[in-house]
Write a protein that holds these residues in place. Structure first.
Motif, mmCIF file in Angstrom:
data_model
loop_
_atom_site.group_PDB
_atom_site.id
_atom_site.type_symbol
_atom_site.label_atom_id
_atom_site.label_comp_id
_atom_site.label_asym_id
_atom_site.label_seq_id
_atom_site.Cartn_x
_atom_site.Cartn_y
_atom_site.Cartn_z
ATOM 1 N N TYR A 1 39.427 79.695 56.566
ATOM 2 C CA TYR A 1 39.613 80.379 55.280
ATOM 3 C C TYR A 1 39.730 81.890 55.471
ATOM 4 C CZ TYR A 1 38.740 81.890 50.487
ATOM 5 O OH TYR A 1 38.834 82.482 49.257
ATOM 6 N N PHE B 1 39.823 73.772 53.490
ATOM 7 C CA PHE B 1 39.304 72.773 52.557
ATOM 8 C C PHE B 1 38.863 71.468 53.210
ATOM 9 C CE2 PHE B 1 39.792 69.144 49.743
ATOM 10 C CZ PHE B 1 38.952 69.511 48.691
ATOM 11 N N TRP C 1 35.551 71.857 54.989
ATOM 12 C CA TRP C 1 34.461 72.034 54.034
ATOM 13 C C TRP C 1 34.068 70.688 53.413
ATOM 14 C CZ3 TRP C 1 36.747 76.948 51.270
ATOM 15 C CH2 TRP C 1 36.402 78.082 52.018
ATOM 16 N N PHE C 2 35.073 69.897 53.068
ATOM 17 C CA PHE C 2 34.804 68.590 52.460
ATOM 18 C C PHE C 2 33.980 67.714 53.403
ATOM 19 C CE2 PHE C 2 35.955 64.094 51.968
ATOM 20 C CZ PHE C 2 35.567 63.886 50.659
ATOM 21 N N LEU D 1 46.481 72.846 48.536
ATOM 22 C CA LEU D 1 45.156 73.025 49.125
ATOM 23 C C LEU D 1 45.188 74.007 50.287
ATOM 24 C CD1 LEU D 1 43.689 69.391 49.117
ATOM 25 C CD2 LEU D 1 42.859 71.350 47.804
ATOM 26 N N PHE E 1 43.188 77.505 50.169
ATOM 27 C CA PHE E 1 42.003 77.631 51.026
ATOM 28 C C PHE E 1 42.334 77.948 52.476
ATOM 29 C CE2 PHE E 1 40.852 74.750 47.537
ATOM 30 C CZ PHE E 1 39.754 75.420 47.013
#
Length: 461
Positions: free
Chosen positions: A334, A414, A417-418, A406, A410
């Motif tokens: 990010y 992303f 992070w998920f 996405l 990000f």
């Protein structure tokens, strides 16, 4: 096999686990070449990696029927043949859908082997050695992945990157014909299991084989255990109020093992590692070998420590380290702070998974279900695992595509992070709902589910 040796039999049958790992990880070295050769978009690349998992689901469902009708060895012979056909077929196609077809064929072999190999070993092993011998299959899976990482790296060094994209990837898939052929022929040197022979009414053969394997130790009690298990009639339903909560826990353990992101690194490791720095393809493949070595090493540590420290501490510690690693990788992406240092977080994540959610999930799944519904419940949990595996493998390239919303929003962080958040969910779930099973017999665990007060105490300690 006139005088069967249990360890020799186990090593032969564990080749099914090795091919499980080999077949699922072989694509890790070829994803970029496949994308270039077949001109694939992100969704098509995801399906190329995940298509074998469709076969895994089919194979897992078919394993029960084939291993009952044709025997445990017969089912493994079918799996070995499917591995060989898939390896040959995946190496020669010029059409994308032909490649997909043969990958699905290999997936069916994986699905069968994933169910039958550990079952065979459990049925052939003396009770006092069963745990250690069944663990050989988990070790073989990881070892198969490590072997194919070396094979892929060696093939990548055989020519230029252009050669790799045109021809080299074919050698990667074709290389599986060697262990598949070896597995097929070695299976003729092992017997059927005493349990299957007894189930087919071949009691004399079963007793003779069992006596040779056990070498006279506790033969009568072992034979009685086999016969009693075959005549036991189960009346419990997996949808009953007693069983359904346990089944939900098993399904959640299976799904959480996958949605924490492990197969992203197993399938896409070279692509991810190459994106962390200016590394060339062969260096990325070399780093992938390092990933496999860490995976293997910490799987051995898990096998040694799971009975000493317990299931819950390893699961929670591993999930926590996995979450931290994934969140760190996502944050670096990010902030556009990508660099070679991220390999440390990748290796930490792999080590944590191999210490916890990798082997320990399988230990818990084999322990938590009551005896009379274990096969049915375990098959449902494994089915859920393959479905979750497919979903993660299919969606990662789409989430990580530079043209996706996405990715633009990000900057590629992303998906990591998920997976990190799912690691935190795993910690809570294990702490809140999963009992500690260390040191308890299966019968004691079965009684535990029937005493909510005791279960509440165990799950919170």
């Amino acid at each position: 096999m006139k005088h069967p040796n249990v360890l020799q039999i186990t090593l032969v049958v564990a080749l099914g686990g090795l091919l499980f790992g080999y077949d699922t990880a072989v694509i890790s070295g070829a994803t970029e070449s496949l994308q270039i050769f077949f001109n694939l978009n992100p969704a098509e690349l995801g399906f190329a990696a995940a298509s074998a998992l469709i076969g895994c689901v089919i194979g897992a469902i078919a394993a029960g029927y084939t291993s009952t009708k044709y025997g445990r060895r017969g089912a493994l012979l079918i799996a070995a043949l499917l591995f060989f056909i898939s390896a040959l077929g995946s190496a020669v196609p010029d059409q994308y859908w032909t490649f997909i077809f043969y990958r699905i064929i290999g997936g069916i072999g994986v699905g069968i082997a994933s169910m039958v190999s550990p079952m065979y070993i459990a049925e052939i092993a003396p009770p006092q050695k069963r745990g250690a011998l069944v663990s050989c299959n988990q070790f073989a899976i990881i070892f198969g992945m490590l072997v194919v990482y070396f094979v892929n790296y060696g093939i990548a060094l055989m020519g230029s990157e252009a050669w790799l994209n045109e021809m080299g990837w074919r050698y990667m898939f074709g290389s599986e014909m060697i262990p598949a052929g070896l597995f097929f022929f070695l299976l003729f040197s092992v017997p059927e299991t005493p349990r299957w022979l007894a189930m087919r009414g071949r009691d004399e053969q079963a007793k003779e084989l069992l006596s040779k394997i056990s070498k006279g130790k506790d033969f009568d009690s072992q034979w009685k255990e086999i016969k009693d298990s075959l005549v036991e009639v189960s009346t419990a339903s997996i949808t009953s109020r007693k069983i359904l909560p346990i089944l939900v826990i098993g399904i959640m353990l299976s799904v959480l093992q996958q949605v924490t992101g492990i197969n992203v690194f197993l399938y896409y490791a070279p692509v991810i590692l190459k994106s962390f720095s200016s590394s060339s393809t062969d260096i990325a493949l070399l780093q992938t070998i390092l990933v496999g070595a860490v995976n293997l090493t910490f799987t051995v540590i898990a096998i040694i420590t799971v009975d000493k420290y317990g299931r819950k501490p390893l699961m929670m510690l591993g999930a926590g380290l996995m979450a931290i690693s994934m969140i760190a990788i996502g944050t670096a992406a990010y902030l556009n702070a990508i660099g070679g240092y991220l390999l440390v977080f990748v290796l930490t994540y792999i080590a944590a998974f191999a210490l916890s959610l990798g082997p320990v999930t399988w230990v818990l799944l084999s322990e938590i279900f009551p005896n009379n519904v274990r096969s049915k419940a375990l098959s449902i949990a494994v089915f859920a695992q393959w479905v979750a595996n497919y979903a993660v493998s299919q969606t990662f390239p789409m989430m990580n595509d530079q043209n996706s919303w996405l990715f633009k929003e990000f900057n590629g962080g992303f998906p990591f992070w998920f997976y990190g958040v799912m690691g935190l969910v795993t910690i809570y779930f294990v702490h809140r709902f999963v009992p500690e099973t260390k040191g308890k017999s299966l019968e004691e665990l079965e009684e535990l589910w029937e005493k909510p007060g005791e279960l509440e105490t165990v799950t919170h300690n």
